[in-house]
Design a protein around this motif. Structure first.
Motif, PDB file in Angstrom:
ATOM      1  N   LYS A  50      -5.709 -31.132  26.663  1.00 52.25           N
ATOM      2  CA  LYS A  50      -6.755 -31.196  27.682  1.00 52.25           C
ATOM      3  C   LYS A  50      -6.152 -31.149  29.082  1.00 52.25           C
ATOM      4  CE  LYS A  50     -10.869 -33.776  28.975  1.00 52.25           C
ATOM      5  NZ  LYS A  50     -11.755 -34.887  28.645  1.00 52.25           N
ATOM      6  N   GLU A  51      -5.048 -31.866  29.289  1.00 53.04           N
ATOM      7  CA  GLU A  51      -4.397 -31.868  30.594  1.00 53.04           C
ATOM      8  C   GLU A  51      -3.834 -30.484  30.920  1.00 53.04           C
ATOM      9  OE1 GLU A  51      -3.830 -34.121  28.191  1.00 53.04           O
ATOM     10  OE2 GLU A  51      -4.767 -35.894  29.084  1.00 53.04           O
ATOM     11  N   GLN A  52      -3.255 -29.825  29.910  1.00 51.77           N
ATOM     12  CA  GLN A  52      -2.700 -28.490  30.126  1.00 51.77           C
ATOM     13  C   GLN A  52      -3.800 -27.499  30.499  1.00 51.77           C
ATOM     14  OE1 GLN A  52       0.459 -27.402  30.194  1.00 51.77           O
ATOM     15  NE2 GLN A  52       1.270 -29.418  29.784  1.00 51.77           N
ATOM     16  N   THR A  53      -4.901 -27.526  29.775  1.00 51.62           N
ATOM     17  CA  THR A  53      -5.981 -26.583  30.080  1.00 51.62           C
ATOM     18  C   THR A  53      -6.603 -26.898  31.437  1.00 51.62           C
ATOM     19  OG1 THR A  53      -7.563 -27.921  28.809  1.00 51.62           O
ATOM     20  CG2 THR A  53      -6.523 -26.073  27.673  1.00 51.62           C
ATOM     21  N   HIS A  54      -6.644 -28.172  31.801  1.00 51.08           N
ATOM     22  CA  HIS A  54      -7.163 -28.548  33.114  1.00 51.08           C
ATOM     23  C   HIS A  54      -6.301 -27.926  34.219  1.00 51.08           C
ATOM     24  CE1 HIS A  54      -9.273 -30.983  36.056  1.00 51.08           C
ATOM     25  NE2 HIS A  54      -8.098 -31.346  36.557  1.00 51.08           N
ATOM     26  N   GLU A  55      -4.985 -27.972  34.037  1.00 55.84           N
ATOM     27  CA  GLU A  55      -4.072 -27.370  35.017  1.00 55.84           C
ATOM     28  C   GLU A  55      -4.281 -25.864  35.095  1.00 55.84           C
ATOM     29  OE1 GLU A  55      -1.814 -28.649  37.225  1.00 55.84           O
ATOM     30  OE2 GLU A  55      -2.704 -30.569  36.728  1.00 55.84           O
ATOM     31  N   PHE A  56      -4.399 -25.203  33.936  1.00 54.27           N
ATOM     32  CA  PHE A  56      -4.616 -23.756  33.929  1.00 54.27           C
ATOM     33  C   PHE A  56      -5.919 -23.395  34.624  1.00 54.27           C
ATOM     34  CE2 PHE A  56      -1.537 -23.328  30.317  1.00 54.27           C
ATOM     35  CZ  PHE A  56      -0.722 -22.396  30.928  1.00 54.27           C
ATOM     36  N   LYS A  57      -6.956 -24.184  34.404  1.00 51.73           N
ATOM     37  CA  LYS A  57      -8.234 -23.928  35.068  1.00 51.73           C
ATOM     38  C   LYS A  57      -8.103 -24.071  36.578  1.00 51.73           C
ATOM     39  CE  LYS A  57     -11.177 -25.333  31.229  1.00 51.73           C
ATOM     40  NZ  LYS A  57     -12.128 -26.338  30.740  1.00 51.73           N
ATOM     41  N   ALA A  86       3.981 -22.977  38.942  1.00 52.10           N
ATOM     42  CA  ALA A  86       3.024 -23.833  38.228  1.00 52.10           C
ATOM     43  C   ALA A  86       2.639 -23.217  36.892  1.00 52.10           C
ATOM     44  CB  ALA A  86       1.783 -24.065  39.091  1.00 52.10           C
ATOM     45  N   LEU A  87       2.447 -21.903  36.866  1.00 52.90           N
ATOM     46  CA  LEU A  87       2.117 -21.233  35.607  1.00 52.90           C
ATOM     47  C   LEU A  87       3.263 -21.361  34.607  1.00 52.90           C
ATOM     48  CD1 LEU A  87       0.314 -17.976  36.779  1.00 52.90           C
ATOM     49  CD2 LEU A  87      -0.647 -19.795  35.366  1.00 52.90           C
ATOM     50  N   GLU A  88       4.483 -21.176  35.092  1.00 48.09           N
ATOM     51  CA  GLU A  88       5.640 -21.291  34.216  1.00 48.09           C
ATOM     52  C   GLU A  88       5.754 -22.707  33.646  1.00 48.09           C
ATOM     53  OE1 GLU A  88      10.373 -20.193  34.206  1.00 48.09           O
ATOM     54  OE2 GLU A  88       9.443 -20.756  36.104  1.00 48.09           O
ATOM     55  N   LYS A  89       5.556 -23.702  34.502  1.00 54.77           N
ATOM     56  CA  LYS A  89       5.633 -25.102  34.072  1.00 54.77           C
ATOM     57  C   LYS A  89       4.581 -25.395  33.004  1.00 54.77           C
ATOM     58  CE  LYS A  89       4.831 -29.738  35.854  1.00 54.77           C
ATOM     59  NZ  LYS A  89       4.269 -30.475  36.973  1.00 54.77           N
ATOM     60  N   ASN A  90       3.357 -24.924  33.232  1.00 59.48           N
ATOM     61  CA  ASN A  90       2.287 -25.157  32.262  1.00 59.48           C
ATOM     62  C   ASN A  90       2.517 -24.383  30.976  1.00 59.48           C
ATOM     63  OD1 ASN A  90       0.830 -27.054  33.573  1.00 59.48           O
ATOM     64  ND2 ASN A  90      -0.575 -25.627  34.516  1.00 59.48           N
ATOM     65  N   TYR A  91       3.035 -23.179  31.086  1.00 56.20           N
ATOM     66  CA  TYR A  91       3.318 -22.384  29.889  1.00 56.20           C
ATOM     67  C   TYR A  91       4.371 -23.078  29.033  1.00 56.20           C
ATOM     68  CZ  TYR A  91       4.694 -18.570  26.865  1.00 56.20           C
ATOM     69  OH  TYR A  91       4.992 -17.809  25.769  1.00 56.20           O
ATOM     70  N   ILE A  92       5.417 -23.590  29.660  1.00 59.86           N
ATOM     71  CA  ILE A  92       6.455 -24.315  28.927  1.00 59.86           C
ATOM     72  C   ILE A  92       5.862 -25.552  28.257  1.00 59.86           C
ATOM     73  CG2 ILE A  92       8.566 -25.693  29.210  1.00 59.86           C
ATOM     74  CD1 ILE A  92       9.391 -23.614  31.392  1.00 59.86           C
ATOM     75  N   GLY A  93       5.009 -26.275  28.992  1.00 61.44           N
ATOM     76  CA  GLY A  93       4.350 -27.448  28.414  1.00 61.44           C
ATOM     77  C   GLY A  93       3.471 -27.083  27.232  1.00 61.44           C
ATOM     78  N   LEU A  94       2.765 -25.972  27.340  1.00 66.75           N
ATOM     79  CA  LEU A  94       1.901 -25.503  26.258  1.00 66.75           C
ATOM     80  C   LEU A  94       2.733 -25.108  25.044  1.00 66.75           C
ATOM     81  CD1 LEU A  94      -1.089 -25.082  25.724  1.00 66.75           C
ATOM     82  CD2 LEU A  94      -0.843 -22.747  26.539  1.00 66.75           C
TER      83      LEU A  94
END
Length: 103
Positions: A50-57, A86-94
Motif C-alpha cells: 500500500k505504501e509503495q503504490t501510494h508513492e507511485f500514485k 524516486a521511481l528507481e527507489k520505489n521500483y527497488i522497494g517493489l
C-alpha cells in the motif's frame, strides 16, 4: 453442514450475467459457484504494498501536473532527476516486496 450465515454483496448486471454464465457452465448454482471460487483461491497480502503504490500514485500526480503546466506553456524545462530517483527507489522497494512474497 448447516448454512445459516448470509453474505450479501452488490455486482453490476453485467458482472452478474458473467458469473451466472460461468455457474451454468459449471452446472452449479450462482451461490455454489461464488462460494467455490472464493474458497479455492489463495489470497495474498503483501505488507508494504500500500505504501509503495501510494508513492507511485504521488509521482504520477506530480508528472501529470508537470505535463499540464508544460502544455499550458507555464514551464519549458523540468529537471526530472529527482523523479527518476524516486521511481528507481520505489521500483527497488517493489522488487524487494515481490522477492519476499516468492519465499
Amino acid at each position: 453442514m448447516n448454512k445459516d450465515i448470509r453474505i450479501t454483496f452488490r455486482v453490476t448486471p453485467e458482472d452478474y450475467e458473467r458469473i451466472k454464465t460461468k455457474a451454468d457452465q459449471a452446472h452449479m448454482s450462482v451461490s455454489a459457484y461464488v462460494r467455490a471460487a472464493a474458497l479455492r483461491h489463495k489470497v495474498v497480502v503483501v505488507e508494504g504494498l500500500k505504501e509503495q503504490t501510494h508513492e507511485f500514485k504521488g509521482i504520477g500526480r506530480s508528472l501529470n501536473q508537470l505535463t499540464i503546466l508544460a502544455h499550458e506553456g507555464r514551464v519549458s524545462v523540468v529537471d526530472l532527476d529527482s523523479v527518476f530517483s524516486a521511481l528507481e527507489k520505489n521500483y527497488i522497494g517493489l522488487c524487494e516486496l515481490a522477492e519476499q512474497e516468492r519465499r
